[in-house]
Design an enzyme around this catalytic site. Sequence first.
Site, short mmCIF file in Angstrom:
data_model
loop_
_atom_site.label_atom_id
_atom_site.label_comp_id
_atom_site.label_asym_id
_atom_site.label_seq_id
_atom_site.Cartn_x
_atom_site.Cartn_y
_atom_site.Cartn_z
N ASP A 9 0.79 -1.24 0.00
CA ASP A 9 0.00 0.00 0.00
C ASP A 9 0.83 1.30 0.00
OD1 ASP A 9 -1.77 -2.04 0.39
OD2 ASP A 9 -2.66 -1.27 2.22
N ASP A 49 -4.61 -0.60 -1.43
CA ASP A 49 -5.84 -0.46 -0.70
C ASP A 49 -6.79 0.18 -1.71
OD1 ASP A 49 -6.57 -1.11 1.95
OD2 ASP A 49 -6.55 0.97 2.60
N HIS A 51 -10.60 0.93 -1.97
CA HIS A 51 -11.92 0.88 -1.34
C HIS A 51 -13.01 1.54 -2.18
CE1 HIS A 51 -9.92 -0.52 2.20
NE2 HIS A 51 -9.30 0.61 2.46
N HIS A 68 -10.25 6.94 2.82
CA HIS A 68 -8.90 6.91 2.23
C HIS A 68 -8.88 5.89 1.10
CE1 HIS A 68 -8.88 3.60 5.14
NE2 HIS A 68 -8.10 2.99 4.26
N LYS A 92 -7.07 -4.80 -3.01
CA LYS A 92 -7.76 -5.41 -1.85
C LYS A 92 -8.64 -4.38 -1.17
CE LYS A 92 -3.88 -4.32 1.17
NZ LYS A 92 -4.58 -3.29 1.94
N CYS A 139 -1.46 -3.00 7.60
CA CYS A 139 -1.39 -3.87 6.43
C CYS A 139 -0.05 -4.58 6.30
CB CYS A 139 -1.75 -3.09 5.18
SG CYS A 139 -3.52 -2.68 5.17
C1 VGL Z 1 -4.15 0.45 6.12
C2 VGL Z 1 -5.49 1.38 7.70
C3 VGL Z 1 -6.57 1.29 6.87
C4 VGL Z 1 -2.78 0.01 5.73
C5 VGL Z 1 -5.22 0.35 5.27
O1 VGL Z 1 -2.50 -0.05 4.52
O2 VGL Z 1 -1.96 -0.28 6.63
N1 VGL Z 1 -4.29 0.96 7.34
N2 VGL Z 1 -6.42 0.78 5.65
ZN ZN Z 2 -7.91 0.94 4.13
#
Ligand code: VGL
Ligand code: ZN
Length: 187
Positions: A9, A49, A51, A68, A92, A139
Amino acid sequence: MTFGIPLVDPQVDFFPGGALGVRDGDQIVAPINELLRRHPKAPLFASRDWHPVSTRHFAARGGKWPLHCVQDTPGAEFHPGLEMARAEVFDKGMNPDDDAGYSAFEGVSKVQRGRSLADTFAVRHVDALLVAGLATDYCVKASVLDALKRNITTFLFTPGVRAVELQPGDGERAIAEMRAAGALLVS
Ligand code: VGL
Ligand code: ZN
């Protein structure tokens, strides 16, 4: 043995100034680029990430997080300073009805008909990992623990990770947990 480099990420929203900016996150860019330059043949993977705008991952729907890495927004793009043109991308966190998708192993390939990360490692004969990215306590940790559960030799590239630290010390605790599970630290 072939080691692969999963970057977890490395997206604009997780860097300082982003929607869920990780303190000192920008400090991972130079060490990761140097690592990639030194290992031009190491297969590179990047999880993303990714979403939907409404998901139980977000505070608006009972989750922990501000909005985010919403699909196709600038915050979901990879950090422009990272030299990751050769990366194979895995998405993901797309399910609106759960707060899953922390581990890169939940990712599906953007181009290879939804192929999983684990299947991709098998195809590429990747049997060891050097993991970097954001964030250490979410993550990255989930990905490393998943890799170890799958009996993949896993190294954590410590100059290439930083933690969110909703609670102070979360980053150190996450590293201790990864070590206890068998991860080896590399600097
Ligand atoms: C993540 C919080 C929410 C990460 C992803 O990539 O670590 N942390 N979504
Ligand atoms: Zn996230």
